[in-house]
Motif scaffolding. Structure first.
Motif, PDB file in Angstrom:
ATOM      1  N   ALA A   1       0.822  -1.208   0.000  1.00 40.30           N
ATOM      2  CA  ALA A   1       0.000   0.000   0.000  1.00 40.30           C
ATOM      3  C   ALA A   1       0.857   1.259   0.000  1.00 40.30           C
ATOM      4  CB  ALA A   1      -0.925  -0.001   1.223  1.00 40.30           C
ATOM      5  N   LEU A   2       2.061   1.179   0.584  1.00 40.23           N
ATOM      6  CA  LEU A   2       2.877   2.385   0.760  1.00 40.23           C
ATOM      7  C   LEU A   2       3.829   2.647  -0.398  1.00 40.23           C
ATOM      8  CD1 LEU A   2       3.893   2.341   4.519  1.00 40.23           C
ATOM      9  CD2 LEU A   2       2.650   4.150   3.315  1.00 40.23           C
ATOM     10  N   VAL A   3       4.357   1.592  -0.967  1.00 33.08           N
ATOM     11  CA  VAL A   3       5.446   1.788  -1.926  1.00 33.08           C
ATOM     12  C   VAL A   3       4.945   1.568  -3.345  1.00 33.08           C
ATOM     13  CG1 VAL A   3       7.833   1.224  -2.448  1.00 33.08           C
ATOM     14  CG2 VAL A   3       6.983   0.930  -0.134  1.00 33.08           C
ATOM     15  N   HIS A   4       4.511   2.664  -3.933  1.00 30.89           N
ATOM     16  CA  HIS A   4       3.962   2.637  -5.282  1.00 30.89           C
ATOM     17  C   HIS A   4       4.419   3.880  -6.014  1.00 30.89           C
ATOM     18  CE1 HIS A   4       1.563  -0.697  -6.313  1.00 30.89           C
ATOM     19  NE2 HIS A   4       0.782  -0.640  -5.263  1.00 30.89           N
TER      20      HIS A   4
ATOM     21  N   LEU B   1       4.758   7.614   3.225  1.00 29.49           N
ATOM     22  CA  LEU B   1       6.108   7.277   2.803  1.00 29.49           C
ATOM     23  C   LEU B   1       6.649   8.430   1.985  1.00 29.49           C
ATOM     24  CD1 LEU B   1       7.946   4.510   2.450  1.00 29.49           C
ATOM     25  CD2 LEU B   1       7.160   4.767   0.115  1.00 29.49           C
ATOM     26  N   GLU B   2       7.898   8.768   2.214  1.00 31.99           N
ATOM     27  CA  GLU B   2       8.498   9.860   1.451  1.00 31.99           C
ATOM     28  C   GLU B   2       9.832   9.408   0.860  1.00 31.99           C
ATOM     29  OE1 GLU B   2      10.759  12.974   3.135  1.00 31.99           O
ATOM     30  OE2 GLU B   2      11.234  12.996   0.999  1.00 31.99           O
ATOM     31  N   ILE B   3       9.902   9.391  -0.468  1.00 29.94           N
ATOM     32  CA  ILE B   3      11.161   9.081  -1.136  1.00 29.94           C
ATOM     33  C   ILE B   3      11.489  10.236  -2.073  1.00 29.94           C
ATOM     34  CG2 ILE B   3      12.402   7.520  -2.677  1.00 29.94           C
ATOM     35  CD1 ILE B   3      10.628   5.285  -1.830  1.00 29.94           C
ATOM     36  N   GLN B   4      12.598  10.874  -1.851  1.00 26.14           N
ATOM     37  CA  GLN B   4      13.067  11.973  -2.683  1.00 26.14           C
ATOM     38  C   GLN B   4      11.943  12.951  -3.016  1.00 26.14           C
ATOM     39  OE1 GLN B   4      15.023  10.180  -6.042  1.00 26.14           O
ATOM     40  NE2 GLN B   4      16.345   8.926  -4.744  1.00 26.14           N
ATOM     41  N   GLY B   5      11.238  13.346  -1.974  1.00 24.46           N
ATOM     42  CA  GLY B   5      10.204  14.357  -2.138  1.00 24.46           C
ATOM     43  C   GLY B   5       8.873  13.843  -2.613  1.00 24.46           C
ATOM     44  N   ARG B   6       8.824  12.589  -3.023  1.00 25.05           N
ATOM     45  CA  ARG B   6       7.536  12.059  -3.452  1.00 25.05           C
ATOM     46  C   ARG B   6       6.844  11.351  -2.302  1.00 25.05           C
ATOM     47  NH1 ARG B   6       7.595   9.022  -9.003  1.00 25.05           N
ATOM     48  NH2 ARG B   6       5.393   8.954  -8.444  1.00 25.05           N
ATOM     49  N   LEU B   7       5.541  11.543  -2.218  1.00 21.40           N
ATOM     50  CA  LEU B   7       4.792  11.050  -1.064  1.00 21.40           C
ATOM     51  C   LEU B   7       3.779   9.984  -1.460  1.00 21.40           C
ATOM     52  CD1 LEU B   7       3.957  14.480   0.634  1.00 21.40           C
ATOM     53  CD2 LEU B   7       5.735  12.870   1.312  1.00 21.40           C
ATOM     54  N   GLN B   8       3.587   9.052  -0.554  1.00 18.85           N
ATOM     55  CA  GLN B   8       2.529   8.055  -0.737  1.00 18.85           C
ATOM     56  C   GLN B   8       1.909   7.776   0.618  1.00 18.85           C
ATOM     57  OE1 GLN B   8       2.561   5.624  -3.821  1.00 18.85           O
ATOM     58  NE2 GLN B   8       0.497   5.095  -3.159  1.00 18.85           N
ATOM     59  N   THR B   9       0.581   7.919   0.705  1.00 18.68           N
ATOM     60  CA  THR B   9      -0.119   7.758   1.988  1.00 18.68           C
ATOM     61  C   THR B   9      -1.071   6.584   1.910  1.00 18.68           C
ATOM     62  OG1 THR B   9       0.012  10.114   2.444  1.00 18.68           O
ATOM     63  CG2 THR B   9      -1.668   8.898   3.632  1.00 18.68           C
ATOM     64  N   THR B  10      -1.222   5.891   3.034  1.00 21.02           N
ATOM     65  CA  THR B  10      -2.241   4.845   3.086  1.00 21.02           C
ATOM     66  C   THR B  10      -3.028   4.950   4.382  1.00 21.02           C
ATOM     67  OG1 THR B  10      -2.682   2.487   2.889  1.00 21.02           O
ATOM     68  CG2 THR B  10      -0.749   3.096   4.149  1.00 21.02           C
TER      69      THR B  10
ATOM     70  N   ASP C   1      15.845   2.226   5.332  1.00 17.98           N
ATOM     71  CA  ASP C   1      16.926   2.856   4.570  1.00 17.98           C
ATOM     72  C   ASP C   1      16.528   3.160   3.123  1.00 17.98           C
ATOM     73  OD1 ASP C   1      18.808  -0.225   4.697  1.00 17.98           O
ATOM     74  OD2 ASP C   1      17.063   0.317   3.515  1.00 17.98           O
ATOM     75  N   MET C   2      15.265   2.931   2.820  1.00 22.52           N
ATOM     76  CA  MET C   2      14.798   3.243   1.481  1.00 22.52           C
ATOM     77  C   MET C   2      14.092   4.588   1.469  1.00 22.52           C
ATOM     78  SD  MET C   2      11.890   1.196  -0.662  1.00 22.52           S
ATOM     79  CE  MET C   2      12.641  -0.410  -0.794  1.00 22.52           C
ATOM     80  N   ALA C   3      13.418   4.888   2.591  1.00 16.72           N
ATOM     81  CA  ALA C   3      12.538   6.049   2.573  1.00 16.72           C
ATOM     82  C   ALA C   3      12.320   6.591   3.967  1.00 16.72           C
ATOM     83  CB  ALA C   3      11.194   5.656   1.967  1.00 16.72           C
ATOM     84  N   ASN C   4      11.707   7.777   4.017  1.00 18.28           N
ATOM     85  CA  ASN C   4      11.264   8.346   5.282  1.00 18.28           C
ATOM     86  C   ASN C   4       9.832   7.935   5.537  1.00 18.28           C
ATOM     87  OD1 ASN C   4      13.346   9.768   6.434  1.00 18.28           O
ATOM     88  ND2 ASN C   4      13.074  11.499   5.022  1.00 18.28           N
TER      89      ASN C   4
END
Lengths: 203, 216
Positions: A157-160, B77-86, B170-173
């Motif tokens: 769900a989080l990593v997409h 989740l935050e990777i290089q400024g990109r966000l994903q929420t669940t 270590d992949m993301a915030n």
């Protein structure tokens, strides 16, 4: 004295004691549930569910539970390879938690159920109190194996984020969820009172 | 159960251990007391301290926390400024969208539907018993609670959250959403509510209210 020796049975739902001759069934006067002297077809149901769990245990461990893609590269992970990855990363406590919940508990649970079923078939009288305790432990601990299924669901769900990072769940997670549910159902169908059933005890 | 199924005027109740079938009498339990089977050591009955009001309040609290835990953002989740929420139920949806709908249903049943049934069901039953009102369906709901009980896995999901957080470290915030705080509180409150909910006590109370399937 055992209840069944006196033609009594207790309701599995509300524990109400009622008069019920052996091999008969009736409705609980208190809660209306079907009451049996022993869980119906306990041994065959338990065997069937255990066998199904053992069969599903193979795809659960051989198929990937998820595939992690990070910056264009990545590989599928099985349950074991996930544990090894955590270990190599130095996350020992978490690796241990996952190992216990996903590897040790399902395996031990299947072995314990196998042992309990065989011991009942042999009409064993060996350490019945401890065997009942063993049964209680398998009932108590089984649900904790679901951890890995939840991990896969959370990560999926989080990593997409396209090529940047992407986690897709794999068929191993489905098989693993089936193992957890099947072993829980196998334990529920097993009637621990069978451990204590001996004809002589009624006299 | 002073005036329950043992009948007569006996203050003791005859029960059969559900794990070894041994018949034994249990007396009236003091608050906080529990009895175990003398033969196989299974728990026969408990009488949780705190009466009925505390579990009612705890279940009400759990119900409110569920609204927050299930509808607000759970993790971001935050990777290089990109966000994903669940959200929490969003984890089940993600499995469904990846073509693993059955597994999604398992997640939904164990983390959302099961706990909701347990909390609302036990709240309803506790209210009926506390108010001494034979509300419709009391018996059926008690039966249902018994069936659903092993399938509520809120606490197990928490371990899943910890493992997922470590795997992503270590992949993301990871940003903790408000739902996660509500969810941690929900585990504490609903576990406390469940530990104070003793079917033995509820059934005995319902006996006195005359909530029987069949009159004896």
């Amino acid at each position: 004295m055992r209840a069944s020796c006196l033609g009594l049975a207790s309701c599995a739902v509300c524990n109400q004691l009622m008069r019920l001759p052996a091999r008969r069934t009736g409705l609980c006067p208190r809660c209306g549930s079907q009451v049996y002297v022993r869980k119906p077809a306990s041994l065959s149901n338990s065997w069937a569910l255990l066998l199904a769990a053992v069969i599903m245990y193979f795809p659960a461990n051989l198929l990937p539970i998820m595939t992690v893609m990070y910056l264009g590269s990545g590989q599928p992970d099985t349950i074991i390879s996930g544990v090894i990855r955590l270990m190599m990363h130095g996350d020992w406590p978490i690796a241990l938690v996952v190992f216990v919940a996903s590897v040790l508990v399902p395996l031990l649970k299947m072995i314990v159920l196998l042992y309990l079923l065989l011991s009942v078939h042999r009409k064993s009288t060996f350490r019945r109190r401890e065997r009942t305790r063993l049964y209680r432990m398998t009932e108590l601990v089984g649900r904790w194996s679901m951890v890995d299924v939840f991990v896969v669901a959370l990560l999926a769900a989080l990593v997409h984020l396209g090529v940047l990072a992407d986690i897709t769940p794999g068929p191993g997670a489905r098989a693993f969820a089936a193992v957890v549910i099947l072993t829980m159902l196998a334990a529920m169908s097993f009637d621990p009172r069978l451990i204590w059933d001996r004809e002589e005890d009624c006299q | 159960m002073p005036d329950g199924s043992a009948g007569r005027n006996d203050t003791r109740e005859l029960v059969a251990c559900h794990q070894c079938d041994e018949l034994q009498y249990i007396g009236v339990l003091a608050p906080g007391q529990s009895v175990r089977c003398y033969r196989c050591d299974a728990l026969l009955a408990r009488n949780p301290a705190g009466g009925l009001l505390l579990p009612i309040l705890l279940n009400l609290g759990a119900l409110l926390l569920m609204l927050l835990a299930y509808f607000l953002p759970f993790l971001t989740l935050e990777i290089q400024g990109r966000l994903q929420t669940t959200t929490l139920p969003g984890t089940a949806k993600a499995l469904y969208e990846a073509g693993m709908g059955e597994t999604g249903i398992v997640v939904l049943l164990t983390t959302v539907i099961g706990p909701v049934v347990l909390v609302t069901g036990s709240l309803y039953v506790l209210l009926g018993v506390k108010l001494y009102r034979p509300l419709p369906g009391l018996r059926h709901i008690m039966v249902w609670i018994g069936h659903v009980l092993p399938w509520g896995m809120l606490d197990v999901f928490m371990v899943g959250v910890l493992v997922a957080a470590v795997k992503l470290s270590d992949m993301a915030n990871l940003v903790v959403g408000p739902a996660l705080y509500a969810y941690v509180a929900l585990i504490v409150v609903s576990t406390a509510a469940l530990s104070l909910f003793e079917p033995h006590v509820i059934w005995a109370r319902m006996d006195r209210m005359g909530v029987w399937y069949r009159a004896r």
